[in-house]
Scaffold this motif. Structure first.
Motif, short mmCIF file in Angstrom:
data_model
loop_
_atom_site.label_atom_id
_atom_site.label_comp_id
_atom_site.label_asym_id
_atom_site.label_seq_id
_atom_site.Cartn_x
_atom_site.Cartn_y
_atom_site.Cartn_z
N MET A 1 1.00 -1.00 0.01
CA MET A 1 -0.06 0.05 0.10
C MET A 1 0.74 1.50 0.02
SD MET A 1 -2.98 -1.06 2.68
CE MET A 1 -3.75 0.54 2.50
N SER A 2 0.30 2.35 -0.62
CA SER A 2 0.93 3.63 -0.54
C SER A 2 0.87 4.51 0.70
CB SER A 2 0.30 4.38 -1.59
OG SER A 2 -0.75 4.84 -1.29
N PHE A 3 1.86 5.47 0.77
CA PHE A 3 1.71 6.40 1.83
C PHE A 3 0.45 6.98 2.16
CE2 PHE A 3 1.88 10.67 3.46
CZ PHE A 3 2.53 10.60 4.72
N GLY A 4 -0.39 7.42 0.94
CA GLY A 4 -1.39 8.09 0.75
C GLY A 4 -2.70 7.14 1.21
N ALA A 5 -2.65 5.88 0.80
CA ALA A 5 -3.53 4.92 1.49
C ALA A 5 -3.40 4.69 3.10
CB ALA A 5 -3.22 3.42 0.76
N PHE A 6 -2.32 4.60 3.52
CA PHE A 6 -2.13 4.55 4.99
C PHE A 6 -2.61 5.87 5.77
CE2 PHE A 6 1.65 1.69 4.01
CZ PHE A 6 1.05 0.49 4.06
N ALA A 7 -2.41 7.07 5.17
CA ALA A 7 -2.78 8.19 5.89
C ALA A 7 -4.41 8.34 5.73
CB ALA A 7 -2.45 9.67 4.95
N ARG A 8 -5.03 7.66 4.84
CA ARG A 8 -6.32 7.85 4.70
C ARG A 8 -7.02 6.72 5.95
NH1 ARG A 8 -5.50 7.89 -0.55
NH2 ARG A 8 -5.48 5.79 -1.18
N ARG A 9 -6.13 5.71 6.17
CA ARG A 9 -6.66 4.58 7.28
C ARG A 9 -6.51 5.34 8.59
NH1 ARG A 9 -4.69 -1.45 6.50
NH2 ARG A 9 -5.73 -1.69 4.50
N VAL A 10 -5.54 6.27 8.69
CA VAL A 10 -5.48 7.17 10.09
C VAL A 10 -6.58 7.88 10.20
CG1 VAL A 10 -3.96 8.67 11.19
CG2 VAL A 10 -2.71 6.74 9.84
#
Length: 225
Positions: free
Chosen positions: A1-10
């Motif tokens: 997964m990308s940084f952006g995907a992890f940020a959306r989860r946060v």
């Protein structure tokens, strides 16, 4: 997964706090300009006023905002680097300068704003110093007596320099700044090209020394930054 995907989860309030906390750690794994553990310590320290990232979701979001702002600044640096390299290559300059943001061995650096958080850097150095003190010493059989003496001296100097930086709460004097730079040079002098068992230890020392050198030279900014 990308940084952006992890940020959306946060930011996803439907997820359990533990999953959001884990997503931030994965995001730091994707982008950690000071190294994973030092970056995490930096974020935890600057997510004021309650830096408990596991339980305080507001602090978790503040940490993500800080990380995203740094990453955005980093991407701007990369774009500027790419544009400059196109010009340099056209002029026949094939090798990037050592200080360039995409140089092969990039030192710790917190992009963005007027400078990194002094509080964050103090936390990062404290975190890495604790780990440095737990790193086993190199196998004496790998060293001559003279080299062993030089390395133990460097080890002691690095620990003492970090202690001085922390005692000064991130506002070291010129002597500490000069010493940090000299220690980086001293450790680098003992590295061997290619694989060598001793390098495993020395690269750990060097990463800590480079973080300390960066922190000692960084401009002091407000507590909240």
């Amino acid at each position: 997964m990308s940084f952006g995907a992890f940020a959306r989860r946060v930011r996803d309030e439907q997820l359990a706090p533990a999953r959001r906390h884990r997503a931030l750690r994965w995001a730091v794994g994707e982008y950690g300009p000071l190294g994973f553990h030092a970056t995490w310590a930096y974020l935890a320290a600057t997510a004021l006023p309650a830096p408990d990232l596991r339980r305080d979701m507001s602090a978790l979001l503040r940490a993500l905002d800080t990380l995203e702002a740094s990453r955005a600044a980093r991407l701007e640096e990369v774009a500027a680097f790419a544009a400059r390299r196109r010009v340099e290559k056209a002029a026949g300059v094939r090798t990037p300068r050592s200080g360039d943001p995409l140089a092969p061995h990039r030192r710790p650096h917190w992009p963005g704003g007027s400078g990194p958080s002094r509080l964050g850097l103090v936390a990062a150095v404290a975190n890495r110093r604790a780990e440095f003190q737990r790193v086993p010493h190199p196998d004496p059989s790998l060293l001559s007596d003279d080299r062993a003496r030089q390395l133990w001296e460097l080890y002691g100097r690095l620990d003492a320099c970090a202690a001085a930086y922390l005692t000064a709460l991130g506002r070291p004097d010129e002597a500490v700044r000069d010493e940090a730079a000299a220690i980086v040079t001293g450790i680098s002098h003992h590295l061997t090209p290619g694989y060598a068992p001793l390098n495993v230890h020395l690269f750990q020392w060097l990463r800590f020394a480079e973080l300390l050198d960066y922190a000692a030279k960084a401009p002091a900014v407000s507590r909240a930054r």
